[in-house]
Design a protein around this motif. Structure first.
Motif, short mmCIF file in Angstrom:
data_model
loop_
_atom_site.label_atom_id
_atom_site.label_comp_id
_atom_site.label_asym_id
_atom_site.label_seq_id
_atom_site.Cartn_x
_atom_site.Cartn_y
_atom_site.Cartn_z
N ASP A 1 -48.19 22.45 -20.19
CA ASP A 1 -49.23 23.07 -21.00
C ASP A 1 -49.35 22.25 -22.29
O ASP A 1 -48.56 22.41 -23.21
CB ASP A 1 -48.85 24.53 -21.30
N LEU A 2 -50.31 21.34 -22.31
CA LEU A 2 -50.45 20.44 -23.46
C LEU A 2 -50.84 21.19 -24.73
O LEU A 2 -50.47 20.77 -25.83
CB LEU A 2 -51.46 19.33 -23.15
N GLY A 3 -51.54 22.29 -24.61
CA GLY A 3 -51.86 23.10 -25.78
C GLY A 3 -50.61 23.67 -26.41
O GLY A 3 -50.44 23.61 -27.64
N ARG A 4 -49.74 24.18 -25.58
CA ARG A 4 -48.49 24.75 -26.08
C ARG A 4 -47.59 23.65 -26.65
O ARG A 4 -46.99 23.81 -27.72
CB ARG A 4 -47.78 25.49 -24.96
N ALA B 1 -37.11 20.50 -38.86
CA ALA B 1 -38.14 20.51 -37.83
C ALA B 1 -37.52 20.67 -36.45
O ALA B 1 -36.70 19.86 -36.05
CB ALA B 1 -38.94 19.21 -37.89
N ALA B 2 -37.90 21.73 -35.76
CA ALA B 2 -37.47 21.93 -34.38
C ALA B 2 -38.43 21.12 -33.51
O ALA B 2 -39.51 21.58 -33.18
CB ALA B 2 -37.51 23.40 -34.01
N VAL B 3 -38.04 19.90 -33.18
CA VAL B 3 -38.96 18.98 -32.50
C VAL B 3 -38.44 18.59 -31.11
O VAL B 3 -38.55 17.45 -30.71
CB VAL B 3 -39.23 17.74 -33.35
N ASP B 4 -37.93 19.54 -30.40
CA ASP B 4 -37.36 19.25 -29.09
C ASP B 4 -38.39 19.39 -27.97
O ASP B 4 -38.03 19.54 -26.81
CB ASP B 4 -36.16 20.15 -28.83
N GLY B 5 -39.67 19.30 -28.31
CA GLY B 5 -40.72 19.48 -27.31
C GLY B 5 -40.68 18.50 -26.16
O GLY B 5 -41.15 18.79 -25.07
N TRP B 6 -40.08 17.33 -26.38
CA TRP B 6 -40.03 16.32 -25.33
C TRP B 6 -38.80 16.47 -24.45
O TRP B 6 -38.75 15.93 -23.35
CB TRP B 6 -40.06 14.92 -25.94
N ARG B 7 -37.79 17.18 -24.95
CA ARG B 7 -36.58 17.38 -24.14
C ARG B 7 -36.93 18.23 -22.93
O ARG B 7 -37.80 19.07 -22.97
CB ARG B 7 -35.51 18.07 -24.98
N GLY B 8 -36.24 18.01 -21.88
CA GLY B 8 -36.48 18.78 -20.67
C GLY B 8 -37.55 18.19 -19.77
O GLY B 8 -37.79 18.70 -18.69
#
Length: 96
Positions: A28-31, A49-56
């Protein structure tokens, strides 16, 4: 440039990368964009900054570095001050 605009440009670069785009299938690119925007805004303001969006997503270390390099390019093109760019790099860099 707002954090949202920067993230929009950043995501377009990542999506256009033939090696990285398959990792975003079904994401979900919006999320993801909203999460990254919040993290970028915090990093620019000097807040944690909680920037773990790429993890997983299963990115290799080299791929993650390339994702961060795309962000750095967007910020440099926007002529952000060097100290802000460095702060964002530290926030988004590959976890040790």
């Amino acid at each position: 440039m707002t954090p949202g605009e920067a993230v929009g440009r950043w995501l377009r670069l990542v999506v256009a990368d033939a090696e990285l785009s398959p990792y975003l299938i079904g994401v979900d690119l919006g999320r993801l964009g909203a999460h990254l925007t919040a993290g970028l805004a915090n990093a620019l303001d000097g807040r944690p900054a909680a920037v773990d969006g790429w993890r997983g997503l299963g990115l290799s270390e080299a791929q993650h570095r390339r994702v961060v390099d795309y962000l750095m390019g967007v910020l440099w093109a926007a002529e952000l001050p060097d100290d802000q760019v460095a702060r964002v790099r530290r926030a988004f860099e590959v976890p040790a």
